[in-house]
Scaffold this motif. Structure first.
Motif, PDB file in Angstrom:
ATOM      1  N   LEU A  90      37.208  64.613  57.214  1.00 53.33           N
ATOM      2  CA  LEU A  90      38.430  65.017  56.507  1.00 53.33           C
ATOM      3  C   LEU A  90      38.151  65.362  55.050  1.00 53.33           C
ATOM      4  CD1 LEU A  90      40.901  62.385  57.998  1.00 53.33           C
ATOM      5  CD2 LEU A  90      41.145  64.858  58.203  1.00 53.33           C
ATOM      6  N   LYS A  91      37.383  64.515  54.379  1.00 56.13           N
ATOM      7  CA  LYS A  91      37.069  64.760  52.968  1.00 56.13           C
ATOM      8  C   LYS A  91      36.212  66.010  52.799  1.00 56.13           C
ATOM      9  CE  LYS A  91      37.505  60.054  51.162  1.00 56.13           C
ATOM     10  NZ  LYS A  91      36.831  58.939  50.463  1.00 56.13           N
ATOM     11  N   ASP A  92      35.224  66.194  53.680  1.00 55.48           N
ATOM     12  CA  ASP A  92      34.356  67.371  53.599  1.00 55.48           C
ATOM     13  C   ASP A  92      35.142  68.659  53.834  1.00 55.48           C
ATOM     14  OD1 ASP A  92      32.215  65.759  53.086  1.00 55.48           O
ATOM     15  OD2 ASP A  92      31.306  65.903  55.075  1.00 55.48           O
ATOM     16  N   ALA A  93      36.234  68.547  54.601  1.00 55.57           N
ATOM     17  CA  ALA A  93      37.061  69.727  54.888  1.00 55.57           C
ATOM     18  C   ALA A  93      38.127  69.961  53.816  1.00 55.57           C
ATOM     19  CB  ALA A  93      37.728  69.562  56.263  1.00 55.57           C
ATOM     20  N   GLY A  94      38.163  69.082  52.813  1.00 51.97           N
ATOM     21  CA  GLY A  94      39.083  69.277  51.695  1.00 51.97           C
ATOM     22  C   GLY A  94      40.477  68.722  51.882  1.00 51.97           C
ATOM     23  N   PHE A  95      40.682  67.871  52.880  1.00 54.04           N
ATOM     24  CA  PHE A  95      42.000  67.268  53.096  1.00 54.04           C
ATOM     25  C   PHE A  95      42.167  66.018  52.228  1.00 54.04           C
ATOM     26  CE2 PHE A  95      41.403  69.469  57.180  1.00 54.04           C
ATOM     27  CZ  PHE A  95      42.626  70.106  57.311  1.00 54.04           C
ATOM     28  N   LYS A  96      43.391  65.757  51.792  1.00 56.76           N
ATOM     29  CA  LYS A  96      43.720  64.456  51.237  1.00 56.76           C
ATOM     30  C   LYS A  96      43.800  63.488  52.413  1.00 56.76           C
ATOM     31  CE  LYS A  96      44.300  65.287  46.806  1.00 56.76           C
ATOM     32  NZ  LYS A  96      43.494  64.601  45.769  1.00 56.76           N
ATOM     33  N   VAL A  97      43.340  62.267  52.202  1.00 56.11           N
ATOM     34  CA  VAL A  97      43.281  61.294  53.293  1.00 56.11           C
ATOM     35  C   VAL A  97      44.208  60.115  53.004  1.00 56.11           C
ATOM     36  CG1 VAL A  97      41.791  59.760  54.632  1.00 56.11           C
ATOM     37  CG2 VAL A  97      40.886  61.935  53.756  1.00 56.11           C
ATOM     38  N   SER A  98      45.054  59.818  53.973  1.00 58.12           N
ATOM     39  CA  SER A  98      45.948  58.673  53.875  1.00 58.12           C
ATOM     40  C   SER A  98      45.594  57.678  54.979  1.00 58.12           C
ATOM     41  CB  SER A  98      47.411  59.111  54.015  1.00 58.12           C
ATOM     42  OG  SER A  98      48.270  57.990  53.975  1.00 58.12           O
ATOM     43  N   TYR A  99      45.396  56.422  54.605  1.00 60.17           N
ATOM     44  CA  TYR A  99      45.108  55.363  55.574  1.00 60.17           C
ATOM     45  C   TYR A  99      46.379  54.569  55.862  1.00 60.17           C
ATOM     46  CZ  TYR A  99      39.907  55.336  55.441  1.00 60.17           C
ATOM     47  OH  TYR A  99      38.564  55.638  55.580  1.00 60.17           O
ATOM     48  N   GLN A 100      46.610  54.314  57.133  1.00 58.47           N
ATOM     49  CA  GLN A 100      47.615  53.331  57.540  1.00 58.47           C
ATOM     50  C   GLN A 100      46.845  52.081  57.947  1.00 58.47           C
ATOM     51  OE1 GLN A 100      49.742  55.206  60.753  1.00 58.47           O
ATOM     52  NE2 GLN A 100      50.673  56.752  59.442  1.00 58.47           N
ATOM     53  N   VAL A 101      47.075  50.986  57.234  1.00 57.90           N
ATOM     54  CA  VAL A 101      46.384  49.731  57.567  1.00 57.90           C
ATOM     55  C   VAL A 101      47.407  48.648  57.871  1.00 57.90           C
ATOM     56  CG1 VAL A 101      44.303  50.265  56.241  1.00 57.90           C
ATOM     57  CG2 VAL A 101      46.161  49.040  55.134  1.00 57.90           C
ATOM     58  N   MET A 102      47.045  47.749  58.765  1.00 58.73           N
ATOM     59  CA  MET A 102      47.977  46.701  59.189  1.00 58.73           C
ATOM     60  C   MET A 102      47.470  45.331  58.788  1.00 58.73           C
ATOM     61  SD  MET A 102      49.233  48.067  62.932  1.00 58.73           S
ATOM     62  CE  MET A 102      50.546  46.838  63.024  1.00 58.73           C
ATOM     63  N   LEU A 103      48.368  44.535  58.240  1.00 54.07           N
ATOM     64  CA  LEU A 103      48.076  43.135  57.911  1.00 54.07           C
ATOM     65  C   LEU A 103      48.560  42.253  59.053  1.00 54.07           C
ATOM     66  CD1 LEU A 103      49.486  43.129  54.240  1.00 54.07           C
ATOM     67  CD2 LEU A 103      47.187  43.772  55.001  1.00 54.07           C
ATOM     68  N   ASN A 104      47.956  41.057  59.144  1.00 52.35           N
ATOM     69  CA  ASN A 104      48.438  40.061  60.095  1.00 52.35           C
ATOM     70  C   ASN A 104      48.217  40.455  61.556  1.00 52.35           C
ATOM     71  OD1 ASN A 104      51.617  38.229  60.491  1.00 52.35           O
ATOM     72  ND2 ASN A 104      49.538  37.637  60.969  1.00 52.35           N
ATOM     73  N   LEU A 105      47.174  41.236  61.820  1.00 53.20           N
ATOM     74  CA  LEU A 105      46.821  41.518  63.208  1.00 53.20           C
ATOM     75  C   LEU A 105      46.117  40.306  63.814  1.00 53.20           C
ATOM     76  CD1 LEU A 105      45.515  45.201  62.955  1.00 53.20           C
ATOM     77  CD2 LEU A 105      47.605  44.425  64.083  1.00 53.20           C
ATOM     78  N   PRO A 106      46.049  40.201  65.136  1.00 53.83           N
ATOM     79  CA  PRO A 106      45.312  39.094  65.758  1.00 53.83           C
ATOM     80  C   PRO A 106      43.875  39.020  65.242  1.00 53.83           C
ATOM     81  CG  PRO A 106      46.588  40.262  67.404  1.00 53.83           C
ATOM     82  CD  PRO A 106      46.717  41.054  66.134  1.00 53.83           C
ATOM     83  N   LEU A 107      43.394  37.814  65.019  1.00 53.75           N
ATOM     84  CA  LEU A 107      42.062  37.485  64.493  1.00 53.75           C
ATOM     85  C   LEU A 107      41.946  37.722  62.984  1.00 53.75           C
ATOM     86  CD1 LEU A 107      39.623  38.813  67.297  1.00 53.75           C
ATOM     87  CD2 LEU A 107      40.728  36.583  67.093  1.00 53.75           C
TER      88      LEU A 107
END
Length: 377
Positions: free
Chosen positions: A251-268
């Motif tokens: 994504l970065k090499d192709a010039g896109f802005k990157v947005s991460y969706q991350v989750m808290l409190n998942l199992p383990l």
């Protein structure tokens, strides 16, 4: 009464929100009428300007604007939901509701808008622009966010049609091809200056990126969820951290802005492990997204995770644990990263237990930060 409120505001040199509230309150009592909304006052203001009864006033418009933060940057966000469709994932935390894209639920504002309009992209964009305009926002620049199921899993023909209809709505005319609609939009009244899709890391390929670029994408949201393989495996996410790293680089090499969706409190996971994850996201060169969405895991009944909860093998963080964790996370985020969300729009009654039931979590955290006298980078 509405005209009188507007005229009283004009009689003040620098009217404030306190002045507005005071005028509303007094005139409501005088006329024995309900407290008027800012939307209805804006409507009256625009009528008076149109009929040349008053002059246009930016100060009054700013004062009456509903949720001014929506257009503070000069760009408004318009979210459009794709049709219900099969999902390649079997994530244990993900809810599924009939006739709604997987992971979304009734009661979420974007979902309710889409359902009423039968998931028609043209109507969703058109109506959203109308509402934003009626509440005092400048709608010349649009940041279009296409959400729903995994975008990359939909049929190519549907995706081209969907994006074309979004452009058509902004252009206020119908084009036969996507390219024609994109060219028209360069000088349209409502210009799409940003376009994002949400998808999974394991669907990011060079071929997919070329297609996204042709559709006009500028930013891609990927459901990273966790950077720990044991957590990803436990939740049946269907990919590992190496896949996220590869997708990020492509994504970065192709010039896109990157947005991460991350989750808290998942199992383990634990609060300590979640904090370590967020620290690594911005110290490890394999990651470093431009945008971040923090989604505390919401415990929903119709999910496999709920079965784990009933067995006693999964426990959601308490409100205090979650608030303290997110405050610590906010201290770690670099200044160049925009935190787009820290909670989903899932209605609190649908969440069984845990800190994620606090639907105004961001406001609660902001109040605590102000009391503690510190601010995000």
């Amino acid at each position: 009464m509405h005209k009188k409120i507007i005229k009283k505001l004009f009689s003040l040199k620098n009217p404030t929100s306190d002045d507005l509230a005071h005028i509303k309150r007094n005139l409501s009592k005088e006329y024995k009428m309900p407290y008027p909304s800012n939307i209805s006052l804006l409507r009256e203001y625009h009528n008076l300007v149109k009929n040349k009864r008053i002059k246009k006033s930016k100060a009054i418009e700013d004062l009456l604007r509903v949720r001014p933060v929506r257009s503070l940057s000069g760009v408004v966000n318009v979210s459009v939901l794709t049709k219900p469709y099969a999902c390649p994932g079997i994530c244990t935390f993900c809810p599924k509701e009939e006739n709604i894209p997987k992971s979304y639920l009734s009661g979420e504002p974007a979902v309710e808008r889409a359902k009423r309009l039968n998931y028609d992209p043209y109507l969703q964009v058109k109506k959203r622009i109308e509402v934003l305009k009626s509440t005092g926002h400048n709608v010349q620049k649009i940041d279009l966010r296409i959400i729903g199921g995994t975008w990359s899993y939909y049929e190519k023909e549907y995706k081209i049609w969907f994006v074309k209809e979004c452009f058509n709505a902004c252009n206020q005319t119908k084009s036969n091809t996507l390219f024609e609609a994109q060219k028209l939009n360069e000088k349209a009244k409502h210009r799409i200056v940003g376009l994002s899709f949400e998808t999974r890391p394991d669907f990011i390929t060079k071929k997919e990126l070329l297609e996204m670029r042709e559709l006009g994408a500028t930013k891609i949201e990927i459901g990273v969820q966790s950077i720990y393989d044991n957590v990803l495996k436990k939740t049946k996410r269907g990919h590992n951290v190496a896949t996220t790293i590869k997708a990020t680089k492509l994504l970065k090499d192709a010039g896109f802005k990157v947005s991460y969706q991350v989750m808290l409190n998942l199992p383990l996971s634990t609060p300590k492990k979640d904090l370590e994850m967020l620290k690594e996201l911005f110290t490890n060169e394999d990651f470093k997204p431009d945008y971040l969405k923090i989604y505390p895991c919401a415990l929903i009944k119709n999910t496999p995770l709920y079965n784990d909860f009933k067995k006693g093998t999964y426990k959601p963080y308490s409100e205090k644990e979650l608030i303290n964790l997110i405050k610590e996370i906010k201290k770690q985020i670099p200044y160049y990263v925009r935190i787009e969300r820290i909670i989903r729009d899932i209605p609190a009654p649908l969440i069984v237990k845990g800190g994620a039931k606090v639907s105004n979590l961001r406001q609660v955290i902001d109040r605590e930060i102000q009391k503690e006298n510190w601010q995000c980078k």
